[in-house]
Design an enzyme around this catalytic site. Sequence first.
Site, PDB file in Angstrom:
ATOM      1  N   CYS A  66      -1.824   0.138  -9.399  1.00 29.06           N
ATOM      2  CA  CYS A  66      -2.939   1.032  -9.237  1.00 29.06           C
ATOM      3  C   CYS A  66      -2.324   2.416  -9.503  1.00 29.06           C
ATOM      4  CB  CYS A  66      -3.819   0.668  -7.894  1.00 29.06           C
ATOM      5  SG  CYS A  66      -5.653   1.255  -8.311  1.00 29.06           S
TER       6      CYS A  66
ATOM      7  N   GLY B  20       0.384   3.573  -8.690  1.00 26.53           N
ATOM      8  CA  GLY B  20       1.701   3.354  -9.444  1.00 26.53           C
ATOM      9  C   GLY B  20       1.670   3.387 -10.921  1.00 26.53           C
ATOM     10  N   PHE B  21       0.687   2.442 -11.189  1.00 22.40           N
ATOM     11  CA  PHE B  21       0.412   1.965 -12.671  1.00 22.40           C
ATOM     12  C   PHE B  21       0.028   3.297 -13.445  1.00 22.40           C
ATOM     13  CE2 PHE B  21      -3.118   1.310 -15.570  1.00 22.40           C
ATOM     14  CZ  PHE B  21      -2.652   0.248 -16.619  1.00 22.40           C
TER      15      PHE B  21
ATOM     16  N   LYS C  31      -4.677 -10.235  17.967  1.00 25.35           N
ATOM     17  CA  LYS C  31      -5.879 -11.123  18.024  1.00 25.35           C
ATOM     18  C   LYS C  31      -6.362 -11.687  16.804  1.00 25.35           C
ATOM     19  CE  LYS C  31      -9.041  -8.553  19.745  1.00 25.35           C
ATOM     20  NZ  LYS C  31     -10.021  -8.161  18.924  1.00 25.35           N
TER      21      LYS C  31
ATOM     22  N   LYS D 137      -2.176  -9.165  36.555  1.00 28.60           N
ATOM     23  CA  LYS D 137      -3.265  -8.277  36.999  1.00 28.60           C
ATOM     24  C   LYS D 137      -4.106  -7.660  35.821  1.00 28.60           C
ATOM     25  CE  LYS D 137      -3.676  -7.425  41.103  1.00 28.60           C
ATOM     26  NZ  LYS D 137      -4.116  -8.395  42.092  1.00 28.60           N
TER      27      LYS D 137
ATOM     28  N   GLU E 272      -1.598  -7.743  -4.899  1.00 27.14           N
ATOM     29  CA  GLU E 272      -1.261  -8.285  -3.570  1.00 27.14           C
ATOM     30  C   GLU E 272      -2.153  -8.666  -2.584  1.00 27.14           C
ATOM     31  OE1 GLU E 272      -1.650  -5.181  -4.708  1.00 27.14           O
ATOM     32  OE2 GLU E 272      -2.542  -3.759  -3.369  1.00 27.14           O
TER      33      GLU E 272
ATOM     34  N   LYS F 240       3.334 -10.119  34.722  1.00 30.34           N
ATOM     35  CA  LYS F 240       2.168  -9.736  35.601  1.00 30.34           C
ATOM     36  C   LYS F 240       0.848  -9.889  35.006  1.00 30.34           C
ATOM     37  CE  LYS F 240       3.414  -7.463  38.588  1.00 30.34           C
ATOM     38  NZ  LYS F 240       3.698  -7.791  40.005  1.00 30.34           N
TER      39      LYS F 240
ATOM     40  N   HIS G  70      -4.880  -4.929  -7.917  1.00 34.45           N
ATOM     41  CA  HIS G  70      -4.059  -5.208  -6.761  1.00 34.45           C
ATOM     42  C   HIS G  70      -3.746  -6.715  -6.622  1.00 34.45           C
ATOM     43  CE1 HIS G  70      -4.430  -1.000  -5.042  1.00 34.45           C
ATOM     44  NE2 HIS G  70      -5.635  -1.105  -5.740  1.00 34.45           N
TER      45      HIS G  70
ATOM     46  N   GLU H  66      -7.187  13.403 -11.758  1.00 32.88           N
ATOM     47  CA  GLU H  66      -7.322  13.253 -10.207  1.00 32.88           C
ATOM     48  C   GLU H  66      -6.545  14.436  -9.616  1.00 32.88           C
ATOM     49  OE1 GLU H  66      -6.228   9.650  -8.270  1.00 32.88           O
ATOM     50  OE2 GLU H  66      -6.702  10.316  -6.399  1.00 32.88           O
TER      51      GLU H  66
HETATM   52  N1  GLN Z   1      -6.246   7.050  -6.828  1.00 30.76           N
HETATM   53  C1  GLN Z   1      -6.469   6.355  -8.068  1.00 30.76           C
HETATM   54  C2  GLN Z   1      -7.839   5.982  -8.447  1.00 30.76           C
HETATM   55  O1  GLN Z   1      -8.819   6.108  -7.900  1.00 30.76           O
HETATM   56  C3  GLN Z   1      -5.690   4.842  -7.800  1.00 30.76           C
HETATM   57  C4  GLN Z   1      -6.441   4.194  -6.800  1.00 30.76           C
HETATM   58  C5  GLN Z   1      -5.461   3.255  -5.828  1.00 30.76           C
HETATM   59  O2  GLN Z   1      -4.408   3.217  -6.023  1.00 30.76           O
HETATM   60  N2  GLN Z   1      -6.124   2.414  -5.138  1.00 30.76           N
HETATM   61  O3  GLN Z   1      -8.072   5.673  -9.689  1.00 30.76           O
END
Ligand code: GLN
Length: 545
Positions: free
Chosen positions: A391, A393-394, A17, A192, A519, A190, A517, A415
């Site tokens: 993020c 990954g960085f 949708k 229905k 993306e 269908k 980000h 973390e």
């Molecule tokens: N967990 C990490 C942080 O809070 C990365 C967050 C994320 O990848 N959006 O900084």
Amino acid sequence: MTRFIIITGGVLSGLGKGIVTSSLGKLLKSRGFSVTAIKMDPYLNCDAGTMNPFEHGEVFVLRDGAEVDLDFGNYERFMDLDLCGEDNITTGKVYRSVIEKERSGEYLGKTVQIIPHVTDEIIRRIWKVANDAGTDIVLIELGGTVGDMESAPFLEASRQLRMELGDDIKKCFFIHTTLVPTLNVVGEQKTKPTQHSVQELRAIGIEPNVIVGRSDRYLESSTKKKISLFCDVPVEAVVSSPDASNIYRVPLILEDEGLADYVMKKMDMDPLYQERKSDAPGLETWKQFLERFENPESEITIALVGKYCDLKDAYTSHEEALNHCRAFTRTLIKMKYIESEDLETEENILKLLGDVDGILIPGGFGVRGINGKINAVHYARTNNIPMLSICLGFQVSVIEFARNVLGYQDANSSEFDDRTEHPVIDLMAMQRGIDMMGGTMRLGAEKVMLEKGSKAYGIYGTEEIEERHRHRYEVNPDYKDEFEERGFMFSGKTLNKKRMEIFEIPEHPFFMGCQFHPEFISRPTKPAPLFLAFVNAIRERKGLT
Ligand code: GLN
């Protein structure tokens, strides 16, 4: 005058949708109308930010920092809009306001009820968006399925809105998207389930003006006639939305089905169209994009090393950003989804990463799978494989370098290990003392300054950029100089230079990461610069340019 188009769904959730809504918006915009979109989500969460991607797919972040569901990504990409948090009306937000008003005495003396207080709050929020946006058209998608207990107040509010607008189809138009299954044995479509869900809608007092039939193939004309007869809409108001080879085809399918023309006719939009059409962008650019997307000339493979790989929706925006690069560079990008937990042994690393051309490490939360991600970074860095990390990954890339090049074996993010002697990634000062989880990260668009002469500067072609963020942890600035002395350059930082936003290793073919980000701001005809540079680096390394 604002025109509202309300899109509901029947029979099943997950019918697409959101794509129908985005495609209709695209078609109306292509005719020169201004459009905005609202998504009403019947869940009790205030926003999607606290939901695990396994629940609901990726969490999308808007420019203003609102955390919303992935439909917003499609709205922004298809309609080329920047939406805001108010465009997402959830049950949680609505109830929170109603309860706050009750506590402050606004309803003093009254019994507070779903009708009218909750429904009024929904309508108030819809008008707020409509008035602030001031667009010709407001598209409103109602999440969930007609008949769900949770959607009832939103449907009632929609019905009331139509009444408030004089029960006038020109001002308020309903589109119902349903499933039309084909029985494989007899190959018969269908109707229905559609009939039942329209009956359910009618029982609430809403008569749909258009029915979009989602099916694996085009609706046969006999199927359209049957739906028309049983659901009391003209045949031309029954629209096919067959499974498409890719989502970017859907606007063109719906255009051929006459959806936007029918909406324009019924909503009496021709006079406005006469005013707008000289500036109408048309669909040519979209068609060119699609032509490039559908006819790649070469092929690369990118591994996405994540932790929610069983549900592809968890990485929608990454995939779409790569799709935009695919069209731009005419390169078929094969995605290899790898669970980071599968990269914990040397043997698996070679087996799973040995044949890929590039490695993408997306964001995420929590310690599960971290070692596998570190191994993927190490493999990319030491084997000259192009890598883009985002993020989390960085952050993991920073940890890998600290452990293997700076020699801090216990380097970590607080973390994952709050006792490490080398917290190269640490909680941002502004995050200390925050223990509420919802909407409390560093969120939304902020400026990033790029170092002149760096790769990042070359990629963006400017010194100041704006990108969207969503994180609590960051590079510990105490270690910055040590990294840079060893060739790990922080080429993007915040204005005050305290926060690291981009790193690069200049000697590597492409080893870059960003705390933000990219993306989220990639658009079909404007791929995110870092993604595009990543794909181009892979192409170059493969001798494709
Ligand atoms: N967990 C990490 C942080 O809070 C990365 C967050 C994320 O990848 N959006 O900084």
